[in-house]
Structure formats: structure tokens, C-alpha cells
Design a protein around this motif. Structure first.
Motif, short mmCIF file in Angstrom:
data_model
loop_
_atom_site.label_atom_id
_atom_site.label_comp_id
_atom_site.label_asym_id
_atom_site.label_seq_id
_atom_site.Cartn_x
_atom_site.Cartn_y
_atom_site.Cartn_z
N TRP A 194 -4.20 7.87 -13.00
CA TRP A 194 -3.08 8.49 -13.71
C TRP A 194 -1.78 7.77 -13.39
N ALA A 195 -1.59 7.42 -12.13
CA ALA A 195 -0.34 6.78 -11.71
C ALA A 195 -0.11 5.45 -12.42
N TYR A 196 -1.19 4.73 -12.67
CA TYR A 196 -1.07 3.40 -13.26
C TYR A 196 -1.62 3.32 -14.68
N GLU A 197 -1.90 4.50 -15.26
CA GLU A 197 -2.37 4.58 -16.65
C GLU A 197 -3.57 3.67 -16.90
N ILE A 198 -4.55 3.78 -16.00
CA ILE A 198 -5.78 3.00 -16.11
C ILE A 198 -6.91 3.96 -16.48
N PRO A 199 -7.63 3.72 -17.57
CA PRO A 199 -8.77 4.57 -17.89
C PRO A 199 -9.78 4.56 -16.73
N LEU A 200 -10.34 5.72 -16.43
CA LEU A 200 -11.28 5.82 -15.30
C LEU A 200 -12.45 4.86 -15.42
N ASP A 201 -12.96 4.66 -16.64
CA ASP A 201 -14.11 3.78 -16.79
C ASP A 201 -13.75 2.31 -16.56
N GLU A 202 -12.46 1.97 -16.59
CA GLU A 202 -12.04 0.62 -16.24
C GLU A 202 -11.79 0.49 -14.74
N LEU A 203 -11.22 1.54 -14.17
CA LEU A 203 -10.93 1.52 -12.73
C LEU A 203 -12.21 1.60 -11.91
N VAL A 245 -15.31 3.93 0.06
CA VAL A 245 -15.54 4.65 -1.19
C VAL A 245 -14.51 5.76 -1.30
N PRO A 246 -13.70 5.74 -2.35
CA PRO A 246 -12.67 6.76 -2.52
C PRO A 246 -13.23 8.06 -3.09
N THR A 247 -12.50 9.14 -2.88
CA THR A 247 -12.90 10.42 -3.48
C THR A 247 -12.48 10.42 -4.95
N LEU A 248 -13.08 11.29 -5.72
CA LEU A 248 -12.72 11.41 -7.13
C LEU A 248 -11.26 11.81 -7.29
N VAL A 249 -10.78 12.67 -6.42
CA VAL A 249 -9.38 13.09 -6.47
C VAL A 249 -8.45 11.89 -6.31
N ASN A 250 -8.74 11.02 -5.36
CA ASN A 250 -7.90 9.84 -5.13
C ASN A 250 -8.02 8.82 -6.26
N VAL A 251 -9.21 8.64 -6.78
CA VAL A 251 -9.41 7.71 -7.91
C VAL A 251 -8.62 8.21 -9.11
N THR A 252 -8.70 9.51 -9.36
CA THR A 252 -7.98 10.10 -10.48
C THR A 252 -6.47 9.94 -10.32
N ALA A 253 -5.96 10.18 -9.12
CA ALA A 253 -4.53 10.03 -8.86
C ALA A 253 -4.08 8.59 -9.12
N LEU A 254 -4.86 7.63 -8.68
CA LEU A 254 -4.52 6.22 -8.92
C LEU A 254 -4.59 5.87 -10.40
N HIS A 289 0.83 -1.20 0.00
CA HIS A 289 0.00 0.00 0.00
C HIS A 289 0.87 1.25 0.00
N GLU A 290 1.99 1.18 0.69
CA GLU A 290 2.93 2.31 0.72
C GLU A 290 3.47 2.60 -0.68
N ASP A 291 3.82 1.55 -1.43
CA ASP A 291 4.31 1.72 -2.80
C ASP A 291 3.26 2.39 -3.68
N ILE A 292 2.03 1.91 -3.58
CA ILE A 292 0.93 2.44 -4.38
C ILE A 292 0.68 3.90 -4.02
N ALA A 293 0.64 4.18 -2.74
CA ALA A 293 0.40 5.55 -2.28
C ALA A 293 1.49 6.49 -2.77
N ARG A 294 2.72 6.07 -2.66
CA ARG A 294 3.85 6.92 -3.07
C ARG A 294 3.75 7.25 -4.56
N ARG A 295 3.49 6.24 -5.39
CA ARG A 295 3.42 6.48 -6.84
C ARG A 295 2.24 7.42 -7.18
#
Length: 75
Positions: free
Chosen positions: A54-63, A43-52, A21-27
Motif C-alpha cells: 500500500w505504501a508504494y502502490e505495488i500490487p500484491l501479486d507483483e510484490l 519471510v514477512p507477515t501478510l500484515v507487513n507485506v500489505t503495508a509495504l 530502511h528507516e525511510d521505508i519503515a516510516r512510510r
């Protein structure tokens, strides 16, 4: 309700060598406790979902796949 595909997130993180989790958070530039809560089902916030996403290059509609119990929004 917003539901994050944590299995997809974990797979993408693993591909980049991020296994804790630390690795994921840092990235993603977010707090480790946020990542822990997300994987715990909160339930995550939109800001946190977006950060994740972008960090892992996952389209929002897939995440954040469309939930079956969401009402259709009229056009």
C-alpha cells in the motif's frame, strides 16, 4: 514459501526518495527492524507485506510473485 521481490520494493521506494530502511519503515508504518529482516531474507507477515504494498502502490501479486516450487491448489 513466501518470497518478497525486494528489488522491486527498493526501486519503488527509491522513486519516492526513500533510500534507507528507516525511510521505508516510516512510510509503511512498520518497524525498521522488520524492514531490515525482510531485506535480509526473512519471510514477512501478510500484515507487513500489505503495508509495504500500500505504501508504494505495488500490487500484491507483483510484490509477492508466485514461487515456482509452490504446489498448485486444485480448483
Amino acid at each position: 514459501m513466501l518470497r518478497l521481490d525486494t528489488a522491486l520494493l527498493k526501486a519503488k521506494a527509491s522513486e519516492k526518495g526513500d533510500v534507507t530502511h528507516e525511510d521505508i519503515a516510516r512510510r509503511a508504518g512498520i518497524e525498521r527492524s522488520v524492514v531490515t529482516r525482510i531485506f535480509g531474507g526473512n519471510v514477512p507477515t501478510l500484515v507487513n507485506v500489505t503495508a509495504l504494498a500500500w505504501a508504494y502502490e505495488i500490487p500484491l501479486d507483483e510484490l509477492v510473485p508466485k514461487s515456482d516450487n509452490l504446489a498448485e491448489v486444485p480448483a
